[in-house]
Scaffold this motif. Structure first.
Motif, PDB file in Angstrom:
ATOM      1  N   ASP A 113       2.590   7.759   4.021  1.00  0.00           N
ATOM      2  CA  ASP A 113       3.727   6.891   3.669  1.00  0.00           C
ATOM      3  C   ASP A 113       3.494   5.475   4.192  1.00  0.00           C
ATOM      4  OD1 ASP A 113       4.932   8.985   2.457  1.00  0.00           O
ATOM      5  OD2 ASP A 113       6.345   9.431   4.088  1.00  0.00           O
ATOM      6  N   GLN A 114       2.899   5.384   5.398  1.00  0.00           N
ATOM      7  CA  GLN A 114       2.625   4.064   5.999  1.00  0.00           C
ATOM      8  C   GLN A 114       1.625   3.277   5.139  1.00  0.00           C
ATOM      9  OE1 GLN A 114       2.700   6.929   7.545  1.00  0.00           O
ATOM     10  NE2 GLN A 114       3.917   6.775   9.433  1.00  0.00           N
ATOM     11  N   ASP A 115       0.575   3.988   4.655  1.00  0.00           N
ATOM     12  CA  ASP A 115      -0.427   3.323   3.788  1.00  0.00           C
ATOM     13  C   ASP A 115       0.257   2.738   2.549  1.00  0.00           C
ATOM     14  OD1 ASP A 115      -2.418   4.259   5.466  1.00  0.00           O
ATOM     15  OD2 ASP A 115      -2.925   5.997   4.213  1.00  0.00           O
ATOM     16  N   LEU A 116       1.114   3.551   1.942  1.00  0.00           N
ATOM     17  CA  LEU A 116       1.755   3.121   0.689  1.00  0.00           C
ATOM     18  C   LEU A 116       2.758   1.997   0.939  1.00  0.00           C
ATOM     19  CD1 LEU A 116       2.219   6.586  -1.061  1.00  0.00           C
ATOM     20  CD2 LEU A 116       0.453   4.894  -1.510  1.00  0.00           C
ATOM     21  N   ASP A 117       3.476   2.058   2.068  1.00  0.00           N
ATOM     22  CA  ASP A 117       4.415   0.980   2.420  1.00  0.00           C
ATOM     23  C   ASP A 117       3.682  -0.339   2.595  1.00  0.00           C
ATOM     24  OD1 ASP A 117       6.752   2.361   2.267  1.00  0.00           O
ATOM     25  OD2 ASP A 117       6.833   2.902   4.394  1.00  0.00           O
ATOM     26  N   LYS A 118       2.513  -0.256   3.257  1.00  0.00           N
ATOM     27  CA  LYS A 118       1.689  -1.456   3.493  1.00  0.00           C
ATOM     28  C   LYS A 118       1.282  -2.070   2.139  1.00  0.00           C
ATOM     29  CE  LYS A 118      -2.343  -2.750   6.196  1.00  0.00           C
ATOM     30  NZ  LYS A 118      -3.545  -2.210   6.832  1.00  0.00           N
ATOM     31  N   LEU A 128       4.542  -9.086  -6.966  1.00  0.00           N
ATOM     32  CA  LEU A 128       4.177  -8.003  -7.882  1.00  0.00           C
ATOM     33  C   LEU A 128       4.830  -6.702  -7.441  1.00  0.00           C
ATOM     34  CD1 LEU A 128       0.340  -8.783  -8.030  1.00  0.00           C
ATOM     35  CD2 LEU A 128       1.999  -9.321  -9.816  1.00  0.00           C
ATOM     36  N   THR A 129       4.867  -5.719  -8.359  1.00  0.00           N
ATOM     37  CA  THR A 129       5.400  -4.398  -8.020  1.00  0.00           C
ATOM     38  C   THR A 129       4.228  -3.420  -7.902  1.00  0.00           C
ATOM     39  OG1 THR A 129       7.384  -4.906  -9.265  1.00  0.00           O
ATOM     40  CG2 THR A 129       7.037  -2.598  -8.709  1.00  0.00           C
ATOM     41  N   PHE A 130       4.173  -2.735  -6.778  1.00  0.00           N
ATOM     42  CA  PHE A 130       3.098  -1.762  -6.564  1.00  0.00           C
ATOM     43  C   PHE A 130       3.351  -0.498  -7.381  1.00  0.00           C
ATOM     44  CE2 PHE A 130       1.754   2.076  -4.213  1.00  0.00           C
ATOM     45  CZ  PHE A 130       0.381   1.910  -4.296  1.00  0.00           C
ATOM     46  N   SER A 131       2.317  -0.012  -8.032  1.00  0.00           N
ATOM     47  CA  SER A 131       2.428   1.224  -8.802  1.00  0.00           C
ATOM     48  C   SER A 131       1.134   2.003  -8.643  1.00  0.00           C
ATOM     49  CB  SER A 131       2.672   0.856 -10.269  1.00  0.00           C
ATOM     50  OG  SER A 131       2.903   2.012 -11.018  1.00  0.00           O
ATOM     51  N   TYR A 132       1.257   3.286  -8.280  1.00  0.00           N
ATOM     52  CA  TYR A 132       0.058   4.134  -8.080  1.00  0.00           C
ATOM     53  C   TYR A 132      -0.427   4.541  -9.473  1.00  0.00           C
ATOM     54  CZ  TYR A 132      -2.773   7.131  -5.009  1.00  0.00           C
ATOM     55  OH  TYR A 132      -3.807   7.703  -4.290  1.00  0.00           O
ATOM     56  N   ASN A 133      -1.367   3.757 -10.043  1.00  0.00           N
ATOM     57  CA  ASN A 133      -1.745   4.016 -11.437  1.00  0.00           C
ATOM     58  C   ASN A 133      -3.254   3.858 -11.662  1.00  0.00           C
ATOM     59  OD1 ASN A 133      -2.188   1.263 -11.457  1.00  0.00           O
ATOM     60  ND2 ASN A 133      -0.265   0.791 -12.490  1.00  0.00           N
ATOM     61  N   SER A 134      -3.665   3.892 -12.916  1.00  0.00           N
ATOM     62  CA  SER A 134      -5.093   3.881 -13.265  1.00  0.00           C
ATOM     63  C   SER A 134      -5.803   2.613 -12.794  1.00  0.00           C
ATOM     64  CB  SER A 134      -5.247   4.030 -14.784  1.00  0.00           C
ATOM     65  OG  SER A 134      -4.553   2.983 -15.436  1.00  0.00           O
ATOM     66  N   ARG A 135      -5.062   1.504 -12.655  1.00  0.00           N
ATOM     67  CA  ARG A 135      -5.706   0.247 -12.259  1.00  0.00           C
ATOM     68  C   ARG A 135      -6.052   0.228 -10.784  1.00  0.00           C
ATOM     69  NH1 ARG A 135      -2.214  -1.489 -16.139  1.00  0.00           N
ATOM     70  NH2 ARG A 135      -0.477  -1.890 -14.717  1.00  0.00           N
ATOM     71  N   ILE A 136      -5.337   1.003  -9.976  1.00  0.00           N
ATOM     72  CA  ILE A 136      -5.492   0.876  -8.526  1.00  0.00           C
ATOM     73  C   ILE A 136      -5.997   2.155  -7.845  1.00  0.00           C
ATOM     74  CG2 ILE A 136      -3.076   1.470  -8.012  1.00  0.00           C
ATOM     75  CD1 ILE A 136      -3.088  -0.592  -5.800  1.00  0.00           C
ATOM     76  N   ARG A 137      -5.898   3.292  -8.545  1.00  0.00           N
ATOM     77  CA  ARG A 137      -6.161   4.574  -7.867  1.00  0.00           C
ATOM     78  C   ARG A 137      -7.567   4.672  -7.257  1.00  0.00           C
ATOM     79  NH1 ARG A 137      -4.957   7.623 -13.424  1.00  0.00           N
ATOM     80  NH2 ARG A 137      -6.907   7.260 -14.529  1.00  0.00           N
ATOM     81  N   MET A 138      -8.583   3.979  -7.857  1.00  0.00           N
ATOM     82  CA  MET A 138      -9.942   4.090  -7.329  1.00  0.00           C
ATOM     83  C   MET A 138     -10.115   3.326  -6.007  1.00  0.00           C
ATOM     84  SD  MET A 138     -11.116   6.224  -9.374  1.00  0.00           S
ATOM     85  CE  MET A 138     -12.836   6.403  -8.894  1.00  0.00           C
ATOM     86  N   ASN A 139      -9.107   2.552  -5.628  1.00  0.00           N
ATOM     87  CA  ASN A 139      -9.156   1.823  -4.342  1.00  0.00           C
ATOM     88  C   ASN A 139      -8.276   2.496  -3.291  1.00  0.00           C
ATOM     89  OD1 ASN A 139     -10.667  -0.166  -5.656  1.00  0.00           O
ATOM     90  ND2 ASN A 139      -8.793  -1.156  -6.397  1.00  0.00           N
ATOM     91  N   LEU A 140      -7.782   3.695  -3.603  1.00  0.00           N
ATOM     92  CA  LEU A 140      -6.866   4.367  -2.672  1.00  0.00           C
ATOM     93  C   LEU A 140      -7.493   5.659  -2.136  1.00  0.00           C
ATOM     94  CD1 LEU A 140      -3.603   3.675  -4.693  1.00  0.00           C
ATOM     95  CD2 LEU A 140      -4.205   2.650  -2.511  1.00  0.00           C
ATOM     96  N   ASN A 141      -6.758   6.294  -1.234  1.00  0.00           N
ATOM     97  CA  ASN A 141      -7.303   7.427  -0.481  1.00  0.00           C
ATOM     98  C   ASN A 141      -7.059   8.739  -1.230  1.00  0.00           C
ATOM     99  OD1 ASN A 141      -8.280   9.035   1.542  1.00  0.00           O
ATOM    100  ND2 ASN A 141      -6.645   8.570   3.013  1.00  0.00           N
ATOM    101  N   ASN A 142      -7.895   9.032  -2.240  1.00  0.00           N
ATOM    102  CA  ASN A 142      -7.692  10.249  -3.026  1.00  0.00           C
ATOM    103  C   ASN A 142      -9.010  10.898  -3.422  1.00  0.00           C
ATOM    104  OD1 ASN A 142      -8.607   8.984  -5.544  1.00  0.00           O
ATOM    105  ND2 ASN A 142      -6.726   7.764  -5.323  1.00  0.00           N
ATOM    106  N   SER A 143      -8.915  12.095  -4.008  1.00  0.00           N
ATOM    107  CA  SER A 143     -10.114  12.884  -4.318  1.00  0.00           C
ATOM    108  C   SER A 143     -10.995  12.241  -5.388  1.00  0.00           C
ATOM    109  CB  SER A 143      -9.722  14.296  -4.752  1.00  0.00           C
ATOM    110  OG  SER A 143      -8.872  14.240  -5.882  1.00  0.00           O
TER     111      SER A 143
END
Length: 500
Positions: A113-118, A128-143
């Motif tokens: 939650d802290q990562d996403l709040d940041k 801008l509005t943050f959205s966990y989507n195809s444009r950003i997911r490759m820069n986030l902490n996921n499989s």
């Protein structure tokens, strides 16, 4: 549409009582099922245990029963697709989430939650509005950004959610029975969570699986779910299933124009929003519903059905069977509809039933050990029914046909407390006493000729009723009869003498 193919569900969350909007959703599902000889199912969507409110489930069942729209199968009724509570179906959701992961339609996300709040704050700083989507997911902490070994280690040591992987660059066409064709650009969709970190499926995943397994043909729900429908259709496709037909119902708005009716604004409204009373578990405060305020279930259902749907006939007063026969999703309005309590009262008045009023009035006079003939009771109801909106109002509009007034309207009584009134009443009393035919017609003719006719009529009304209200005074005189009328006039004379 084949006669026995329709299957619809009403799927509330047990987060408190049903309000008008939820009840209308249940009603429309029921009417649609019955119109097409189909099945109406009750499913309880209780995956969000944090928002669970005790007694909600029994409240939902009791409300449907009061409105005479009981399910054919579901919670409290059983059926071939048990269990109908989502909290008892976790193992089923887990099986399908594994399929989505295997096929590459879903992925593990380890962002805290802290990562996403940041991230949100960073985006906000740039307007801008943050959205966990195809444009950003490759820069986030996921499989999607890990090797198999890294993923394996992470799964053992970290908590995670499972997200749906939206394919960008697609134009998704969907059809809504009420709103028509809608095209969604998948670039505007975010990767919604399907499984939360506590292992519980979200609404998006759970209801999609349940609707498919329970063979739901039509999803009829509130318009707040319209933005999520594109995700639901994509989920159906990812699992290789055919989506049901969708119909999203308009909001019910406050007459004062301040937004939609919801549980949050119960206190600020001057009308009830619950079908039956609700006792708040923590405080034990009781909030009355339509049932407790004297509305008839058939009037409540009639009113609710026409809140956003036009049956296409001249009449507005319709029985449940007539509502079923006329119902059609295509005739539901797209835009929000205003709720008007005056209209609800009007519906109740129109549904008043002489038999029910008779039973109520009979009990009232029995309580007071008064005996009277059935014909007399029926006559009283006939004379007063137009003055009431609710059965319980009948006594205050008819008590004077059975008992003496217990007091007199103070302002008028004080004004008439002098000798002149006494002589006027004594003279009128003699006129009544000497009448052979004590009928409203003859009484009217007799007093037409008297001096101060208006004043005499007011005095009679005060003597017989106690207030300056009620039906035609000559009819009251005839109903009470000569002896009773004279006795009540004598009582008023006595009270005036006492005051003087």
């Amino acid at each position: 549409m084949s006669q026995h193919s329709v299957r619809v569900r009403f799927a509330p969350s047990p987060t408190g009582p049903l309000h008008l909007g939820g009840m209308r959703t249940a009603l429309y599902n029921y009417l649609f099922a019955k119109k097409h000889g189909g099945t109406f199912i009750l499913r309880i969507e209780d995956t969000d245990r944090k928002r669970f409110v005790e007694n909600s489930e029994s409240y939902i069942l009791e409300t449907l029963k009061w409105c005479h729209i009981e399910p054919d199968e579901g919670v409290g009724y059983g059926g071939p697709y048990s269990p109908y509570s989502q909290s008892k179906r976790y193992h089923i959701y887990r099986m399908y989430i594994n399929k989505l992961l295997k096929k590459g339609y879903a992925y593990y996300a380890f962002d805290t939650d802290q990562d996403l709040d940041k991230k949100r704050k960073e985006y906000n700083n740039y307007g801008l509005t943050f959205s966990y989507n195809s444009r950003i997911r490759m820069n986030l902490n996921n499989s999607l950004t890990m090797t198999e070994k890294e993923l394996h280690d992470k799964l053992r040591s970290c908590s995670y959610v499972i997200r749906f992987k939206i394919e960008p660059g697609k134009k998704l066409k969907m059809h809504d029975i009420i709103r028509g064709n809608i095209i969604i650009d998948t670039d505007h969709l975010d990767d919604k969570i399907l499984l939360k970190s506590d292992g519980v499926a979200t609404y998006h995943l759970a209801h999609t699986i349940d609707d498919h397994l329970m063979k739901i043909t039509h999803v009829i729900r509130g318009e707040e779910w319209l933005p999520s429908t594109s995700l639901h259709i994509l989920l159906y496709r990812a699992l290789g299933w055919t989506p049901p037909h969708f119909a999203h119902l308009p909001l019910i708005l406050n007459k004062n124009g301040k937004g939609k009716i919801s549980k949050r604004n119960t206190n600020s409204l001057n009308y009830p929003i619950y079908p039956i009373q609700w006792k708040i578990p923590k405080t034990q405060i009781i909030i009355p519903g339509y049932r407790e305020l004297g509305y008839l279930p058939e009037a409540f259902v009639n009113m609710l059905a026409l809140l956003g749907w036009n049956p296409g006939v001249e009449r507005e007063i319709l029985s449940l069977q007539e509502l079923i026969n006329l119902f059609s999703l295509e005739k539901i309005k797209k835009s929000g509809v205003y709720f008007d309590i005056q209209k609800a009262n009007w519906f109740n008045k129109k549904h008043l039933n002489k038999e029910k009023i008779f039973s109520f009035l009979f009990e009232e006079i029995k309580k007071r050990s008064i005996s009277c003939k059935k014909d007399y009771l029926c006559k009283v109801i006939h004379l007063t029914i137009d003055r009431i909106h609710f059965i319980h109002e009948i006594w205050e509009h008819s008590f004077y046909f059975f008992i003496y007034p217990s007091s007199y309207e103070a302002n008028f009584f004080n004004k008439i407390c002098h000798e002149n009134t006494i002589s006027q009443l004594e003279n009128a009393k003699i006129l009544l006493y000497n009448m052979n035919q004590f009928t409203s017609v003859h009484l009217r003719l007799l007093f037409q000729k008297t001096k101060n006719k208006h004043k005499i009529m007011q005095l009679f009304r005060l003597a017989l009723v106690g207030v300056l209200k009620g039906i035609d005074i000559f009819i009251i005189l005839e109903m009470l009869g000569k002896e009773e009328s004279i006795q009540r006039i004598e009582k008023l004379i006595y009270k005036i003498k006492e005051k003087i």
